[in-house]
Design a protein around this motif. Structure first.
Motif, mmCIF file in Angstrom:
data_model
loop_
_atom_site.group_PDB
_atom_site.id
_atom_site.type_symbol
_atom_site.label_atom_id
_atom_site.label_comp_id
_atom_site.label_asym_id
_atom_site.label_seq_id
_atom_site.Cartn_x
_atom_site.Cartn_y
_atom_site.Cartn_z
ATOM 1 N N LEU A 283 -21.370 -45.342 -25.856
ATOM 2 C CA LEU A 283 -21.920 -44.074 -26.323
ATOM 3 C C LEU A 283 -22.960 -43.507 -25.365
ATOM 4 O O LEU A 283 -22.976 -42.297 -25.098
ATOM 5 N N ASP A 284 -23.842 -44.345 -24.843
ATOM 6 C CA ASP A 284 -24.861 -43.826 -23.930
ATOM 7 C C ASP A 284 -24.237 -43.284 -22.643
ATOM 8 O O ASP A 284 -24.729 -42.302 -22.067
ATOM 9 N N LYS A 285 -23.118 -43.885 -22.204
ATOM 10 C CA LYS A 285 -22.423 -43.388 -21.018
ATOM 11 C C LYS A 285 -21.769 -42.034 -21.291
ATOM 12 O O LYS A 285 -21.759 -41.143 -20.442
ATOM 13 N N GLN A 286 -21.194 -41.887 -22.483
ATOM 14 C CA GLN A 286 -20.593 -40.611 -22.853
ATOM 15 C C GLN A 286 -21.651 -39.509 -22.868
ATOM 16 O O GLN A 286 -21.426 -38.389 -22.385
ATOM 17 N N LEU A 287 -22.798 -39.803 -23.434
ATOM 18 C CA LEU A 287 -23.883 -38.826 -23.506
ATOM 19 C C LEU A 287 -24.390 -38.480 -22.115
ATOM 20 O O LEU A 287 -24.673 -37.318 -21.814
ATOM 21 N N ASP A 288 -24.511 -39.479 -21.262
ATOM 22 C CA ASP A 288 -24.950 -39.246 -19.888
ATOM 23 C C ASP A 288 -24.006 -38.276 -19.183
ATOM 24 O O ASP A 288 -24.431 -37.346 -18.495
ATOM 25 N N LYS A 289 -22.708 -38.518 -19.357
ATOM 26 C CA LYS A 289 -21.688 -37.660 -18.751
ATOM 27 C C LYS A 289 -21.831 -36.232 -19.263
ATOM 28 O O LYS A 289 -21.769 -35.268 -18.493
ATOM 29 N N SER A 290 -22.061 -36.091 -20.565
ATOM 30 C CA SER A 290 -22.219 -34.775 -21.175
ATOM 31 C C SER A 290 -23.434 -34.054 -20.613
ATOM 32 O O SER A 290 -23.372 -32.870 -20.258
ATOM 33 N N TYR A 291 -24.555 -34.747 -20.525
ATOM 34 C CA TYR A 291 -25.788 -34.140 -20.014
ATOM 35 C C TYR A 291 -25.625 -33.671 -18.571
ATOM 36 O O TYR A 291 -26.033 -32.554 -18.213
ATOM 37 N N LEU A 292 -25.029 -34.520 -17.753
ATOM 38 C CA LEU A 292 -24.862 -34.185 -16.340
ATOM 39 C C LEU A 292 -23.988 -32.945 -16.158
ATOM 40 O O LEU A 292 -24.286 -32.066 -15.343
ATOM 41 N N MET A 293 -22.905 -32.868 -16.928
ATOM 42 C CA MET A 293 -22.005 -31.727 -16.792
ATOM 43 C C MET A 293 -22.637 -30.438 -17.299
ATOM 44 O O MET A 293 -22.377 -29.352 -16.780
ATOM 45 N N GLN A 294 -23.489 -30.538 -18.304
ATOM 46 C CA GLN A 294 -24.164 -29.352 -18.829
ATOM 47 C C GLN A 294 -25.126 -28.756 -17.809
ATOM 48 O O GLN A 294 -25.398 -27.560 -17.838
ATOM 49 N N TYR A 295 -25.642 -29.590 -16.916
ATOM 50 C CA TYR A 295 -26.617 -29.120 -15.939
ATOM 51 C C TYR A 295 -26.037 -28.993 -14.535
ATOM 52 O O TYR A 295 -26.764 -28.955 -13.554
ATOM 53 N N GLU A 296 -24.717 -28.900 -14.470
ATOM 54 C CA GLU A 296 -24.078 -28.674 -13.170
ATOM 55 C C GLU A 296 -23.803 -27.183 -13.013
ATOM 56 O O GLU A 296 -23.257 -26.538 -13.905
ATOM 57 N N TYR A 297 -24.178 -26.626 -11.860
ATOM 58 C CA TYR A 297 -24.044 -25.189 -11.619
ATOM 59 C C TYR A 297 -23.196 -24.934 -10.379
ATOM 60 O O TYR A 297 -23.133 -25.771 -9.473
ATOM 61 N N ASP A 298 -22.565 -23.735 -10.352
ATOM 62 C CA ASP A 298 -21.752 -23.384 -9.195
ATOM 63 C C ASP A 298 -22.630 -22.768 -8.113
ATOM 64 O O ASP A 298 -23.855 -22.689 -8.252
ATOM 65 N N GLU A 299 -21.984 -22.307 -7.046
ATOM 66 C CA GLU A 299 -22.733 -21.767 -5.908
ATOM 67 C C GLU A 299 -23.479 -20.478 -6.237
ATOM 68 O O GLU A 299 -24.399 -20.075 -5.515
ATOM 69 N N ASN A 300 -23.109 -19.822 -7.337
ATOM 70 C CA ASN A 300 -23.777 -18.583 -7.740
ATOM 71 C C ASN A 300 -24.872 -18.807 -8.782
ATOM 72 O O ASN A 300 -25.479 -17.856 -9.261
ATOM 73 N N GLY A 301 -25.096 -20.052 -9.134
ATOM 74 C CA GLY A 301 -26.154 -20.355 -10.084
ATOM 75 C C GLY A 301 -25.726 -20.308 -11.539
ATOM 76 O O GLY A 301 -26.561 -20.407 -12.440
#
Length: 227
Positions: A74-92
């Motif tokens: 579960l903690d790994k799933q949450l980590d994955k979710s958090y990281l993807m939520q804060y990933e941005y493209d080249e335009n911000g």
């Protein structure tokens, strides 16, 4: 370091999904990519989850949530979710849209399928909101008449189901369940979908809706919104 490994892993995962369409790749190249994915996956699994993910996982476990057999901790799933939520493209802009839903059923598979469908509808609603905001902005800049804007907005609102049905392969970043007192299963699903792909799905849906009543407006909208 962990974020870099994770982002590399996600990128490689998308490459792997295109194997069937990349016929020009040699078998050797494909095998090398798969080996790299396996290598990074193993490294990601052995790294410790973030403090926030561990704390949230502990809270959810107290509420009775548990993972399905074979799923990531579960903690790994949450980590994955958090990281993807804060990933941005080249335009911000956010690179991924996240959809979440909970569904209850007599069996796990039924509840899971319903939760996944509801999560896709949640994504479709987010896309609708974003496209509507773009149209409203054009009205504010006097680039689209109020009447035309109303027509476009109507088409956007009526295209939610089409957007939901057109959403392709999503990434399941979190999947947990708990057994209720009546023995029913409650399943929570959180999915991610590439924002650029989501917008393209929305554009196609709106175009299709507009073509039947305002083909010229559909072309104007393409120009105004740089579609």
């Amino acid at each position: 370091m962990k974020k870099n490994v994770f982002f590399c892993l996600i990128g490689l995962m998308f490459l792997s999904l295109n194997f069937a369409f990349a016929q020009e790749k040699s078998a050797k190249e494909i095998m090398e990519e798969r080996k790299e994915i396996a290598k990074l996956s193993k490294k990601a699994l052995t790294e410790k989850a973030s403090k926030d993910a561990r704390k949230e996982a502990k809270r959810l476990k107290k509420q009775g949530w548990q993972i399905a057999p074979g799923a990531l901790p579960l903690d790994k799933q949450l980590d994955k979710s958090y990281l993807m939520q804060y990933e941005y493209d080249e335009n911000g802009y956010q690179k991924y849209l996240m959809g979440e839903a909970i569904s209850t059923g007599e069996n796990y598979d039924g509840a899971k399928m319903q939760a996944l469908e509801l999560a896709k509808q949640n994504l479709a609603a987010q896309v609708q909101t974003e496209i509507t905001a773009l149209v409203e902005n054009q009205v504010a800049n006097s680039q689209l008449s109020a009447e035309d804007a109303a027509t476009v907005t109507k088409s956007i609102m009526s295209s939610k189901n089409l957007i939901s049905q057109s959403i392709g392969r999503t990434i399941t970043v979190m999947e947990v369940f708990r057994t209720l007192d009546n023995k029913n299963k409650e399943v929570l699903i959180r999915i991610a979908y590439n924002s650029a792909m989501a917008k393209q799905v929305a554009k196609n849906a709106v175009r299709k809706s507009l073509e039947s009543e305002a083909e010229d407006l559909s072309k104007d909208l393409d120009k105004l919104l740089n579609w």
